[in-house]
Design an enzyme around this catalytic site. Sequence first.
Site, short mmCIF file in Angstrom:
data_model
loop_
_atom_site.label_atom_id
_atom_site.label_comp_id
_atom_site.label_asym_id
_atom_site.label_seq_id
_atom_site.Cartn_x
_atom_site.Cartn_y
_atom_site.Cartn_z
N HIS A 82 0.85 -1.20 0.00
CA HIS A 82 0.00 0.00 0.00
C HIS A 82 0.88 1.24 0.00
CE1 HIS A 82 -3.70 2.24 0.58
NE2 HIS A 82 -2.90 3.10 1.19
N ASP A 161 -14.92 2.49 5.05
CA ASP A 161 -13.73 3.19 4.61
C ASP A 161 -13.94 3.89 3.27
OD1 ASP A 161 -10.81 3.80 4.78
OD2 ASP A 161 -10.90 2.77 2.85
N ARG A 168 -13.12 12.51 2.56
CA ARG A 168 -11.86 13.18 2.89
C ARG A 168 -11.24 13.82 1.66
NH1 ARG A 168 -8.55 8.58 4.93
NH2 ARG A 168 -6.88 10.11 4.93
N SER A 183 -7.58 4.01 7.90
CA SER A 183 -8.09 3.61 6.58
C SER A 183 -7.27 2.48 6.00
CB SER A 183 -8.06 4.83 5.65
OG SER A 183 -8.25 4.44 4.31
N LYS A 187 -8.41 -1.82 6.03
CA LYS A 187 -8.61 -2.53 4.77
C LYS A 187 -7.65 -3.70 4.63
CE LYS A 187 -8.14 1.12 2.37
NZ LYS A 187 -7.94 2.13 1.32
#
Lengths: 437, 437
Positions: A82, A161, A168, A183, A187
Amino acid sequence: MLPVEVIERKRDGAELSPRDLTDFLDGFTRGDVGDYQVAAFLMAVYYRGLSDAELLALTRTILGSGRTLSFDDGGPPAVDKHSTGGVGDKVSLVLAPLLAEAGLRVPMMSGRGLGHSGGTLDKLAAIPGFRTDLGLAEFRDVLAEVGCAMIGQTPEIAPLDGRLYALRDVTATVPSIPLIAASIVAKKVAEGIGALVLDVKFGAGAFLPDREDALRLAETLVGLAGRLGLPATALLTSMEAPLGATVGNALEVREAVACLRGEGPGDLRTVTLALGSEALVAAGAATDPDAAGARLSRLLDGGGPLARFRRLVEAQGGDPRVVDDPDGLPAASFRHEVRATRSGVVSRLDARALGWAAVELGAGRRRIEDEVDPSVGLEIVTPVGAGVEAGGVVVRIHARTEEEAGRAAGRVAGAIEIADEAPPPGPLVWRKVGAGP
Amino acid sequence: MLPVEVIERKRDGAELSPRDLTDFLDGFTRGDVGDYQVAAFLMAVYYRGLSDAELLALTRTILGSGRTLSFDDGGPPAVDKHSTGGVGDKVSLVLAPLLAEAGLRVPMMSGRGLGHSGGTLDKLAAIPGFRTDLGLAEFRDVLAEVGCAMIGQTPEIAPLDGRLYALRDVTATVPSIPLIAASIVAKKVAEGIGALVLDVKFGAGAFLPDREDALRLAETLVGLAGRLGLPATALLTSMEAPLGATVGNALEVREAVACLRGEGPGDLRTVTLALGSEALVAAGAATDPDAAGARLSRLLDGGGPLARFRRLVEAQGGDPRVVDDPDGLPAASFRHEVRATRSGVVSRLDARALGWAAVELGAGRRRIEDEVDPSVGLEIVTPVGAGVEAGGVVVRIHARTEEEAGRAAGRVAGAIEIADEAPPPGPLVWRKVGAGP
């Protein structure tokens, strides 16, 4: 507690009980708490932060809003990568097939563009026919067949999320360490992977430009993931300038394919290999990151990951011909060159300003409901550190119309600095934050 | 500038140009900027404030979103009163007919309840048939006929303010000095009045409990009004405990009618007379506030204002019989007494906690779309400073059901303090902030 009282307490810096925080968010899920209330709450969190207990409660609520997958089936280790978001960051498109080629399973769930930064889903959507909205069964099928699969958030996984992320994006509440951490970690824990590698960006185009802020985020992420049972490693990488030479969805797919062919660019390849080698180590498939990196480098040059990417595109409904002939990707009808106003060396290409210019062209969203245009974006012709003559092309704008190109040109020109000498190169990969002994 | 960039700049404390601020707000009016974006912006303003130039731009944008009235027709001076909001504040219902009786014109435009505080419109709506949604022509007719008229915000006057006000109410962004000041001053300038008197509350139930904060608000209001050509005077009055003996819409109408009959309660009458005398002075109808106050006091005891209130109710479609027989007002079916847990003197009735208890009963709104119940509320049986035996009634709850009464009872009990001796009385009217030299 009334929703407005929850906002008020957070606004004033008081600590919320896990119960009140969870009730507020569950109210949002049910529709009893308005998106405007959550937006105000998020801005208050931006200023006030979250305590460790609040952060854990937020993350658990996001996680608990949907299903949790599992890959404890005796198959190859499942890992995911990520990135905290950057400009021109197409690493996922290269890394997923590369790690699959190295024998791991990569069930990758990505996001859309956020603020000035791009998103993997928007890039994949530039491939004609490519579907990122697979159901979980189909996701598992592709993963079993190809070794990697790339989808967006599904309604089953952490649905809360997705709603918070979209909100956001358009309310300037992205660069908050606890919101980012909750977040991401929720996930990734929900994905049921066995290890996580994180690319935490710093520099102008990062959501947290300051290096020390980025370090705090990396520590928060690795710590939070650990508290929820997911081993994680983070690399801090530079986002001063865009990664690679393109910003914009189809342009970035084209560049990722070039990287999968072993054709650079160097910074994209370096970051991809660094993250990949940490993923192999975290998954227990290697012990030494350097040796793992060398192995991945050889794989990349061997063409296996490219073939695997072609299979991935086909398995997810995309047109595999674009892998061999990227001219099949959407292209903008109008080009405009931004030229050097003097001779010298390009000393700065401000990633944030270039990211916003791309959003303005249509490569990202100003509002939740905006459509992204896959064809538009920016092409960096002269990268940081390279020499240029006055009048030489630094950036090429790909736009829908001359008018839109002209509007973006001002922003792009403002993002370019030219100096007499090349600036000292900053670190591309600055530090690593590990899960601990 | 993109909406999210406007939020981002404000979030980071940078000054917005009048143009960017106006574009953002006009985008909200047009629907291009989402209410969630405005909510996040308002929270950022809560923390960061507004510069003088930003405040003036915000106020002008609100003002310019609608029409501006004028009362420069040679008739009696037109004045209005505005309160920053409190609990049990029914002053407007007494003051409008009182000032009309004193020869002024009172074109009063009021708001709905906001957060824990009540709103004049909600109180008037408790009178069966009373319409506060008059068109501007009808508003002028009632004003010409009765000398006062009481309506809500119309779509013609500062429509942007109505939307911002509703949003702030549910996002904990009410207690912001610049947001309060812009909202009030824009509306009052648009009314075309010749002078304004402001009731700026301080104490537990005020949006700005701290006295010095309230003083800064009063100064901001008076200064901003002056820059827009409206002479204004502010009184700083206490909202430690609710004003008068009732909180809740029908209950407050009943109490206002009692005050118009000359039957107190003392604090309500005192504040009404103080504001009224400043209004007479500001409008040029008196020179000495003390003499003006004595004159208004005699008028109140003479019954003229009560008769005028009856005419007002009738002119605006309400049932005038409730003025003579308040039992015609809506009444809640369930009563519950909150009793003293010890003998002593009531030393505190926390106006904020009582305000939220009333909201929870249904006297106010948790969300924009909630319906207000006119019948519910609180009746203060034993006021601050009065003695009580253990088991004696301090507050009577008027609720729809036993369950709702029970829920509110906890909050109400927590708002009551009983001590051995009466506390030293604080000032009811603390200070005056005048417009000029």
